[in-house]
Design a protein around this motif. Structure first.
Motif, mmCIF file in Angstrom:
data_model
loop_
_atom_site.group_PDB
_atom_site.id
_atom_site.type_symbol
_atom_site.label_atom_id
_atom_site.label_comp_id
_atom_site.label_asym_id
_atom_site.label_seq_id
_atom_site.Cartn_x
_atom_site.Cartn_y
_atom_site.Cartn_z
ATOM 1 N N LEU B 243 0.830 -1.197 0.000
ATOM 2 C CA LEU B 243 0.000 0.000 0.000
ATOM 3 C C LEU B 243 0.868 1.252 0.000
ATOM 4 O O LEU B 243 0.649 2.188 -0.762
ATOM 5 C CB LEU B 243 -0.908 -0.021 1.237
ATOM 6 N N ALA B 246 2.316 1.717 -3.293
ATOM 7 C CA ALA B 246 1.311 2.150 -4.267
ATOM 8 C C ALA B 246 1.002 3.632 -4.106
ATOM 9 O O ALA B 246 0.847 4.362 -5.084
ATOM 10 C CB ALA B 246 0.045 1.311 -4.114
ATOM 11 N N ILE B 247 0.920 4.070 -2.849
ATOM 12 C CA ILE B 247 0.639 5.490 -2.613
ATOM 13 C C ILE B 247 1.769 6.344 -3.160
ATOM 14 O O ILE B 247 1.542 7.335 -3.859
ATOM 15 C CB ILE B 247 0.451 5.773 -1.105
ATOM 16 N N ARG B 250 1.724 6.452 -6.920
ATOM 17 C CA ARG B 250 0.687 7.297 -7.477
ATOM 18 C C ARG B 250 1.040 8.752 -7.332
ATOM 19 O O ARG B 250 0.806 9.553 -8.213
ATOM 20 C CB ARG B 250 -0.648 6.992 -6.798
ATOM 21 N N LYS B 251 1.664 9.068 -6.193
ATOM 22 C CA LYS B 251 2.017 10.452 -5.934
ATOM 23 C C LYS B 251 3.059 10.930 -6.928
ATOM 24 O O LYS B 251 2.966 12.017 -7.470
ATOM 25 C CB LYS B 251 2.599 10.579 -4.519
ATOM 26 N N THR B 254 2.304 10.285 -11.625
ATOM 27 C CA THR B 254 1.495 11.093 -12.560
ATOM 28 C C THR B 254 1.606 12.589 -12.332
ATOM 29 O O THR B 254 1.790 13.042 -11.241
ATOM 30 C CB THR B 254 0.023 10.722 -12.417
ATOM 31 N N PRO C 20 -4.716 3.007 -3.740
ATOM 32 C CA PRO C 20 -4.923 4.355 -3.215
ATOM 33 C C PRO C 20 -5.734 5.197 -4.192
ATOM 34 O O PRO C 20 -5.177 5.788 -5.121
ATOM 35 C CB PRO C 20 -3.507 4.906 -3.059
ATOM 36 N N ALA C 21 -7.050 5.246 -3.983
ATOM 37 C CA ALA C 21 -7.902 6.010 -4.885
ATOM 38 C C ALA C 21 -7.577 7.500 -4.796
ATOM 39 O O ALA C 21 -7.611 8.217 -5.788
ATOM 40 C CB ALA C 21 -9.361 5.745 -4.545
ATOM 41 N N ALA C 23 -4.478 9.832 -3.531
ATOM 42 C CA ALA C 23 -3.079 9.687 -3.114
ATOM 43 C C ALA C 23 -2.516 10.971 -2.545
ATOM 44 O O ALA C 23 -1.359 11.291 -2.754
ATOM 45 C CB ALA C 23 -2.240 9.206 -4.299
ATOM 46 N N GLY C 24 -3.343 11.714 -1.830
ATOM 47 C CA GLY C 24 -2.842 12.971 -1.270
ATOM 48 C C GLY C 24 -3.573 14.155 -1.886
ATOM 49 O O GLY C 24 -3.044 14.872 -2.718
ATOM 50 N N GLY C 42 -11.803 7.240 -13.147
ATOM 51 C CA GLY C 42 -10.768 6.588 -12.339
ATOM 52 C C GLY C 42 -9.786 7.561 -11.729
ATOM 53 O O GLY C 42 -8.875 7.164 -11.013
ATOM 54 N N ALA C 43 -9.976 8.854 -12.011
ATOM 55 C CA ALA C 43 -9.031 9.835 -11.483
ATOM 56 C C ALA C 43 -9.212 10.041 -9.983
ATOM 57 O O ALA C 43 -8.282 10.429 -9.292
ATOM 58 C CB ALA C 43 -9.209 11.162 -12.218
ATOM 59 N N GLY C 209 -5.036 11.054 -11.275
ATOM 60 C CA GLY C 209 -4.167 10.142 -10.520
ATOM 61 C C GLY C 209 -4.336 10.243 -9.027
ATOM 62 O O GLY C 209 -3.387 10.099 -8.276
ATOM 63 N N GLY C 210 -5.554 10.531 -8.576
ATOM 64 C CA GLY C 210 -5.797 10.600 -7.140
ATOM 65 C C GLY C 210 -5.292 11.869 -6.508
ATOM 66 O O GLY C 210 -5.128 11.951 -5.287
ATOM 67 N N ARG C 211 -4.980 12.888 -7.294
ATOM 68 C CA ARG C 211 -4.520 14.153 -6.730
ATOM 69 C C ARG C 211 -5.183 15.309 -7.471
ATOM 70 O O ARG C 211 -5.713 15.154 -8.557
ATOM 71 C CB ARG C 211 -3.003 14.283 -6.864
#
Lengths: 230, 254, 216
Positions: B243, B246-247, B250-251, B254, C20-21, C23-24, C42-43, C209-211
């Motif tokens: 996890l 993965a975090i 993702r950070k 992208t 992590p859907a 990510a901060g 999905g973003a 991307g979750g941000r």
């Protein structure tokens, strides 16, 4: 803080459920005929008048249990069809109230079902209900139904909607309601006077039903909220 | 929330991931020793029964496994209730509950099978509706359901929450079921329902072997649960590390 | 108009299983805004809405909605927030009025408020007694918004509210939302449609991307 007191929520939810049933008539038009069919199927399978009369009590409750699955799945089907249960939960409505409301609506629908089934047993299996044992029978019906409704509402809510969970309902439900099957069958047999049973022999079983209903009433009130939570 | 404080005590794997500790080695050796004694005594040293003959030796498996099955039920139920009641529950209680249920289901199955075989040998039927066997059957199905709920997915915390509630409901259900079955069978006092171990004359050695059997199987259960619990912890640790990765990914990605 | 902070998120992380859907996510929303969350599927737009509704746990970072810290208590904020996802939360066998009455009874609202809510959504009159199952997508959407109105929700979280609506339906929806804001609500919309919603929103952020990627 949540919306409404538990009892008010329960009343509103139960009324809504019964109103939907009155408009859509699913239980009346689909479940009752199914239950009647089950009674007839039993007669085909067992094919012995004397035997049928003796096991009539058990058959009535077996038919009730089979129908219970359908009724519970219908009860929560209306909630998941358009995400209504989610909306209600998301809005912070008291989950104990939702549980109680769903259970109350189930009680009404199940009672109607059971009365029809007992009528069916009187007609098809030739059992007799003496006026003297009516009190026993009615009490048995009420308490058994309460227990079934509580368990049904609890596990029905848990199994609702999430893919892969609906199939859990029978697996979770059946072991839990075994005591009701045993107790209600025996009490009903006493009420029917089967095998020379006397009405008074049925009361200990009604006691068992009462304990069961109490346990799952309290258990359901506390467990429903966390179980439907994500 | 995700990092729990169970990582620093003795019942979790060390950094390399080994699940054995001095404690489990001791328990394991003791289990093997007592089990060896039970096998020898049960098969060779104890006398056969006057009525059942050698069939009585199944008792040395059946009774202890039944005992352990109920022990597993109590452990899972107890751990789940504790988890629910504690203000900041650590996942170790949840893992103990899960491990106990997994191993317990095995012992429940063994109880049912040994009981069934015993019945076949002594009474000619594969099943008797005696309260203990019937309740064990319910216990088995209920715990299969519990394990199915554990397998539903989601975060460890969600899994722990759901399972703990289902296990607590089982703690309420099983005594009710048992009581109902006992009441139910008490109506059938006829000779057709006799428990296989109902009229065995037990001499001192048989009793002692039986007792040792209970200890041997319990130790085995304990050893299995401890190892399984640690494996489950390892699995959660891996998920947690995955996890974090993965975090981070993702950070940055992208 | 209330301009207090309605949503305050800093580096919030939300996970589904081990994915992590979010990510901060760092995001601020003040009262009276119509905020548009734009981004591909999905973003993480829907997840941001669900997080604000207190539906999913925040595992890292901080999040405060209507003054409540979601890491401590995400249940008590729910009754002040209205989430409208891909489904409408309606009972298709009941009429529009019966659906709204259900919610009215839960919150203790009276006949007058029910009629007012139906009016505002343009669902008064004959339409109110139609079975929800027989309504068009736009009408169903308006019915579910009537539920939000009757619940007196302060924060409206709408996930793709314009989806499945025709031109007139979208116009009606836009005017309803502007009205709601005038009446004191704050609105957050997740949408991957660009042109249309831009006219409605007071502010737009891009989710990817979750941000949160940019603010305009």
């Amino acid at each position: 803080m949540s919306i409404g007191t538990t009892w008010r929520v329960a009343r509103v939810v139960a009324t809504k459920d019964l109103r939907i049933e009155m408009r859509s008539r699913v239980v009346a038009n689909q479940v009752l005929p199914f239950a009647g069919l089950v009674l007839i199927m039993f007669a085909f399978a067992l094919d012995d008048d004397i035997l049928l009369e003796r096991v009539a009590g058990g058959l009535v409750w077996l038919a009730t249990l089979f129908s219970l699955f359908i009724v519970v799945q219908r009860s929560f089907g209306i909630e998941t069809a358009d995400g209504a249960l989610d909306s209600i939960r998301v809005a912070g409505v008291d989950p104990a109230g939702i549980f109680l409301g769903k259970a109350l609506a189930l009680v009404v629908q199940l009672l109607i079902l059971e009365i029809v089934l007992i009528g069916g047993a009187v007609v098809l299996y030739r059992v007799r209900v003496e006026p003297a044992s009516l009190v026993l029978l009615v009490t048995c019906l009420l308490l058994a139904t309460l227990g079934l409704a509580f368990v049904g509402a609890l596990f029905g809510g848990f199994a609702a909607g999430i893919r892969g969970r609906e199939t859990l309902l029978p697996l979770l439900l059946l072991p839990a309601i075994a005591p009701v099957l045993i107790g209600a069958t025996k009490a009903t047999e006493a009420a029917f006077g089967i095998s020379g049973m006397v009405t008074s022999e049925g009361w200990p079983w009604v006691g068992l039903l009462a304990v069961f209903a109490a346990v799952f009433g309290v258990g359901g009130l506390s467990a429903f909220g966390p179980l439907i939570e994500e | 929330m995700y990092g729990d404080d169970s990582m620093n005590n003795n019942s979790t794997p060390d950094a390399v991931g080994r699940v054995a500790t001095p404690a489990t080695r001791a328990i394991g050796l003791l289990a093997i020793a007592t089990m060896a004694w039970v096998v020898v005594s049960g098969l060779f040293l104890t006398p056969e029964d006057a009525i059942q003959g050698d069939a009585v030796r199944i008792m040395y498996v059946h009774v202890p496994t039944a005992w352990v099955a109920y022990l597993a039920f109590i452990v899972t139920g107890g751990a789940s209730l504790c988890w629910l009641v504690k203000k900041t529950p650590t996942l170790i209680l949840d893992r103990v509950a899960g491990a106990s249920a997994e191993i317990g289901v095995l012992f429940m199955a063994m109880t049912l099978i040994s009981g069934s075989l015993w019945g076949r040998l002594t009474w000619g039927t594969y099943w008797v509706w005696d309260p203990r066997l019937t309740t064990t059957a319910f216990l088995f199905v209920t715990y299969v359901g519990y394990l199915a709920v554990r397998g539903l997915g989601g975060s460890p915390h969600q899994r722990a929450q759901r399972s703990a509630i289902i296990a607590s409901l089982a703690v309420l259900e099983i005594p009710l079921v048992h009581f109902s079955v006992v009441l139910w069978r008490s109506l059938h006092q006829s000779a057709s329902v006799l428990r296989p171990n109902g009229d065995i004359k037990m001499d001192g050695l048989m009793l002692f072997t039986l007792f040792s059997g209970v200890i041997a199987f319990s130790l085995t259960f304990l050893w299995l649960v401890m190892h399984r619990q640690r494996l489950l912890t390892l699995r959660d640790v891996i998920e947690e590390k995955g996890l974090e990765a993965a975090i981070r990914e993702r950070k940055d990605g992208t | 108009m209330n301009t207090a902070s309605v949503v305050e998120m800093r580096d919030a992380v939300v996970v589904y299983g081990d994915f992590p859907a979010l990510a901060g996510v760092t995001l601020s929303v003040v009262g009276g805004e119509i905020l548009l969350l734009q981004g591909a599927n999905g973003a993480g737009k829907s997840t941001i809405l669900r997080a604000c509704a207190g539906l999913v746990p925040i595992v890292r970072g901080t999040a405060e909605v209507l003054g409540t810290d979601l890491r401590i208590d995400r249940k008590s904020v729910r009754h002040r927030v209205g989430l409208l996802g891909h489904s409408n939360g309606l009972f298709s066998d009941l009429t529009v009025r019966q659906n709204v009455t259900f919610w009215a009874q839960l919150v203790g609202a009276g006949e007058e408020e029910i009629n007012d809510a139906l009016d505002r959504m343009g669902m008064a009159g004959r339409l109110a007694d139609e079975r929800v199952g027989a309504l068009s997508a736009g009408q169903k959407r308006r019915c579910s918004l009537a539920n939000l109105v009757i619940r007196r929700a302060e924060l409206w979280l709408l996930d793709e509210p314009h989806a499945g609506l025709d031109g007139r339906g979208r116009d009606e929806l836009d005017s309803i939302l502007r009205q709601a804001v005038t009446a004191g609500a704050t609105v957050m919309i997740a949408s991957h449609e660009i042109e249309r919603s831009r006219n409605l929103a007071t502010r737009t952020v891009l989710v990817s991307g979750g941000r949160i990627k940019e603010v305009s």
